[in-house]
Write a protein that holds these residues in place. Structure first.
Motif, short mmCIF file in Angstrom:
data_model
loop_
_atom_site.label_atom_id
_atom_site.label_comp_id
_atom_site.label_asym_id
_atom_site.label_seq_id
_atom_site.Cartn_x
_atom_site.Cartn_y
_atom_site.Cartn_z
N GLY A 80 -42.01 57.07 -52.77
CA GLY A 80 -42.24 57.51 -51.41
C GLY A 80 -41.30 58.63 -51.00
N PRO A 81 -41.70 59.42 -50.00
CA PRO A 81 -40.82 60.49 -49.52
C PRO A 81 -39.61 59.91 -48.79
N LEU A 82 -38.55 60.69 -48.79
CA LEU A 82 -37.33 60.35 -48.08
C LEU A 82 -37.34 61.02 -46.71
N ILE A 83 -36.68 60.41 -45.74
CA ILE A 83 -36.42 61.06 -44.46
C ILE A 83 -34.92 61.35 -44.45
N LYS A 84 -34.56 62.61 -44.46
CA LYS A 84 -33.16 63.03 -44.51
C LYS A 84 -32.96 64.26 -43.66
N THR A 85 -31.70 64.53 -43.35
CA THR A 85 -31.32 65.73 -42.61
C THR A 85 -30.86 66.80 -43.60
N VAL A 86 -31.28 68.03 -43.37
CA VAL A 86 -30.81 69.15 -44.18
C VAL A 86 -29.37 69.43 -43.78
N ALA A 87 -28.44 69.20 -44.71
CA ALA A 87 -27.02 69.39 -44.42
C ALA A 87 -26.51 70.73 -44.93
N ALA A 88 -27.12 71.26 -45.99
CA ALA A 88 -26.68 72.55 -46.54
C ALA A 88 -27.86 73.25 -47.19
N LEU A 89 -27.79 74.57 -47.13
CA LEU A 89 -28.84 75.44 -47.66
C LEU A 89 -28.33 76.19 -48.89
N PRO A 90 -29.21 76.88 -49.62
CA PRO A 90 -28.77 77.63 -50.79
C PRO A 90 -27.59 78.55 -50.47
N GLY A 91 -26.64 78.56 -51.41
CA GLY A 91 -25.46 79.43 -51.26
C GLY A 91 -24.28 78.74 -50.59
N GLN A 92 -24.49 77.58 -49.97
CA GLN A 92 -23.38 76.90 -49.33
C GLN A 92 -22.63 76.07 -50.36
N ARG A 93 -21.31 75.98 -50.18
CA ARG A 93 -20.44 75.28 -51.13
C ARG A 93 -20.21 73.85 -50.69
N ILE A 94 -20.46 72.91 -51.62
CA ILE A 94 -20.29 71.48 -51.36
C ILE A 94 -19.06 70.99 -52.12
N GLU A 95 -18.15 70.33 -51.42
CA GLU A 95 -17.00 69.67 -52.04
C GLU A 95 -17.14 68.19 -51.76
N VAL A 96 -17.01 67.37 -52.82
CA VAL A 96 -17.17 65.93 -52.69
C VAL A 96 -15.86 65.26 -53.10
N GLY A 97 -15.29 64.52 -52.14
CA GLY A 97 -14.08 63.73 -52.39
C GLY A 97 -14.29 62.39 -51.72
N ALA A 98 -13.37 62.00 -50.87
CA ALA A 98 -13.56 60.77 -50.09
C ALA A 98 -14.70 60.96 -49.09
N GLU A 99 -14.96 62.21 -48.75
CA GLU A 99 -16.07 62.59 -47.88
C GLU A 99 -16.58 63.94 -48.35
N VAL A 100 -17.63 64.43 -47.71
CA VAL A 100 -18.23 65.71 -48.10
C VAL A 100 -17.75 66.81 -47.17
N ARG A 101 -17.48 67.97 -47.77
CA ARG A 101 -17.17 69.17 -47.00
C ARG A 101 -18.18 70.24 -47.41
N ILE A 102 -18.69 70.94 -46.41
CA ILE A 102 -19.64 72.03 -46.65
C ILE A 102 -18.99 73.29 -46.12
N ASP A 103 -18.78 74.26 -47.01
CA ASP A 103 -18.08 75.51 -46.65
C ASP A 103 -16.79 75.19 -45.89
N ASP A 104 -16.03 74.24 -46.41
CA ASP A 104 -14.74 73.80 -45.88
C ASP A 104 -14.81 73.06 -44.55
N GLU A 105 -16.00 72.72 -44.08
CA GLU A 105 -16.14 71.91 -42.86
C GLU A 105 -16.54 70.50 -43.23
N ARG A 106 -15.86 69.52 -42.63
CA ARG A 106 -16.15 68.11 -42.88
C ARG A 106 -17.56 67.78 -42.38
N LEU A 107 -18.34 67.07 -43.21
CA LEU A 107 -19.66 66.60 -42.80
C LEU A 107 -19.49 65.21 -42.19
#
Length: 154
Positions: free
Chosen positions: A64-91
């Motif tokens: 089945g399809p998922l229902i999710k929010t678009v958090a990042a688009l092509p070209g954005q940098r994802i860092e994964v540690g204890a939490e996620v950071r997108i282009d150095d901003e905490r998600l």
């Protein structure tokens, strides 16, 4: 894949339970869009199905399809540690878990730049299975925007 009249029933706790409509997207995707998306037929999603994270449905691989929010688009940098950071901003709401509710290990996404033609998905539900674990997914799996019709938030 849109279901009857574009309607779908959500039975997972990542978003409110109930009846949702798939609304055709008449513009480019944007961060913050709540969407229906078919997961790609990858090893991660085969495991997710076997573990019960996703249900049977009409997408490729019979999931089945998922229902999710678009958090990042092509070209954005994802860092994964204890939490996620997108282009150095905490998600917000992106703390990672080491295991699922049954105690089975969850491997986090390694991070990196979202490739062209892909998007990084998120749900603020703490136990959501989203791109924190499976990484970016192809944008061509997007069915449309997710619009609640008759829902209840337990």
């Amino acid at each position: 894949m849109g279901g009857y009249g574009g309607l779908r029933i959500n039975t997972t706790p990542s978003e409110p339970l109930g009846l949702w409509r798939i609304v055709p997207l008449a513009r480019p995707l944007a961060r913050g869009d709540l969407i229906f998306v078919c997961p790609p037929p990858t090893r991660e999603f085969q495991l997710a199905f076997a573990r019960g994270y996703i249900r049977r449905g009409l997408c490729p691989g019979r999931v089945g399809p998922l229902i999710k929010t678009v958090a990042a688009l092509p070209g954005q940098r994802i860092e994964v540690g204890a939490e996620v950071r997108i282009d150095d901003e905490r998600l917000a709401g992106s703390a990672l878990r080491a295991s699922d509710a049954a105690g089975r290990p969850l491997a986090p996404f390694a991070g990196g730049v979202v490739p062209a033609g892909q998007i990084f998905l998120h749900s603020s539900f703490a136990e959501s299975y989203d791109s924190r674990y499976f990484g970016p997914v192809p944008v061509d799996g997007v069915l449309g925007l997710a619009s609640p019709v008759l829902t209840v938030d337990p």
